[in-house]
Design a protein around this motif. Structure first.
Motif, mmCIF file in Angstrom:
data_model
loop_
_atom_site.group_PDB
_atom_site.id
_atom_site.type_symbol
_atom_site.label_atom_id
_atom_site.label_comp_id
_atom_site.label_asym_id
_atom_site.label_seq_id
_atom_site.Cartn_x
_atom_site.Cartn_y
_atom_site.Cartn_z
ATOM 1 N N TYR A 123 45.243 8.498 42.462
ATOM 2 C CA TYR A 123 44.852 7.243 43.099
ATOM 3 C C TYR A 123 44.142 6.249 42.186
ATOM 4 O O TYR A 123 44.112 5.065 42.495
ATOM 5 C CB TYR A 123 43.917 7.519 44.280
ATOM 6 N N ASP A 131 47.703 5.981 54.253
ATOM 7 C CA ASP A 131 46.705 6.889 54.811
ATOM 8 C C ASP A 131 47.325 8.230 55.178
ATOM 9 O O ASP A 131 46.701 9.270 55.017
ATOM 10 C CB ASP A 131 46.031 6.276 56.041
ATOM 11 N N THR A 172 36.531 7.055 45.307
ATOM 12 C CA THR A 172 36.279 7.516 46.680
ATOM 13 C C THR A 172 37.394 8.430 47.182
ATOM 14 O O THR A 172 37.126 9.462 47.803
ATOM 15 C CB THR A 172 36.125 6.322 47.640
ATOM 16 N N LYS A 173 38.635 8.088 46.909
ATOM 17 C CA LYS A 173 39.739 8.957 47.333
ATOM 18 C C LYS A 173 39.758 10.243 46.525
ATOM 19 O O LYS A 173 40.066 11.309 47.057
ATOM 20 C CB LYS A 173 41.074 8.222 47.231
ATOM 21 N N HIS A 184 47.821 10.137 52.029
ATOM 22 C CA HIS A 184 46.533 10.665 51.598
ATOM 23 C C HIS A 184 46.162 11.897 52.426
ATOM 24 O O HIS A 184 45.630 12.869 51.896
ATOM 25 C CB HIS A 184 45.457 9.589 51.720
ATOM 26 N N GLY A 221 42.953 14.104 42.198
ATOM 27 C CA GLY A 221 42.824 12.928 43.058
ATOM 28 C C GLY A 221 42.658 11.655 42.259
ATOM 29 O O GLY A 221 43.222 10.613 42.611
ATOM 30 N N SER A 279 37.216 12.485 48.053
ATOM 31 C CA SER A 279 37.640 13.077 49.325
ATOM 32 C C SER A 279 38.602 14.237 49.092
ATOM 33 O O SER A 279 38.533 15.248 49.789
ATOM 34 C CB SER A 279 38.277 12.010 50.225
#
Length: 150
Positions: free
Chosen positions: A100, A37, A104-105, A40, A96, A108
């Motif tokens: 990843y 996290d 969803t990531k 990220h 992104g 973001s």
């Protein structure tokens, strides 16, 4: 026009800080924040920072090739427009997703880059006035904040 450090500070304190507080709230609600996290969070900060500087990229180009700091257009396309901001959004989403492999990531990362871009437009609008927000549909610059200051 504010200088690049001003754009970075504006993004950091107005947008990125909200993301950090959101992660802190998740921690207080009992969700364990892992090392991934925080990585990220670093990528979100990098994407937003680059997004907040992206509209001024032509300034570097013109400085090295032509010796001036004109930074409003790339050819006929204004860089300070929401249309150009879509470029930032989709580049960040691709970055992104390549990092990843999760939608969803990736979204973001794209949202933080878009928020950085929008913070750049707002800060330039507050400082100088007219921005080409709706470029392909409305070719005249206008200010969102100007009517509030008159």
């Amino acid at each position: 026009m504010p200088y690049p450090p001003g754009h970075l500070l504006f993004f950091t304190f107005c947008t990125f800080l909200a993301g950090v507080l959101g992660i802190a709230v998740m921690r207080f609600k009992g969700k364990v924040v892992q090392l991934s996290d925080t990585k990220h969070l670093g990528l979100l900060f990098a994407a937003g920072s680059l997004g907040s500087l992206f509209p001024d990229v032509p300034a570097l180009w013109n400085f090295f090739l032509h010796g001036n700091l004109k930074h409003v257009t790339i050819g006929p396309i204004p860089t300070h427009s929401l249309f150009f901001g879509l470029t930032v959004f989709f580049l960040a989403m691709a970055m992104g997703y390549l990092t990843y492999r999760e939608h969803t990531k990736a979204m973001s990362v794209a949202l933080f880059a878009g928020a950085g871009f929008a913070s750049h437009l707002m800060l330039d609008d507050l400082a100088a006035g007219s921005i080409y927000y709706l470029y392909p549909f409305h070719t005249e610059p206008f200010s969102v904040f100007y009517s509030f200051f008159i």
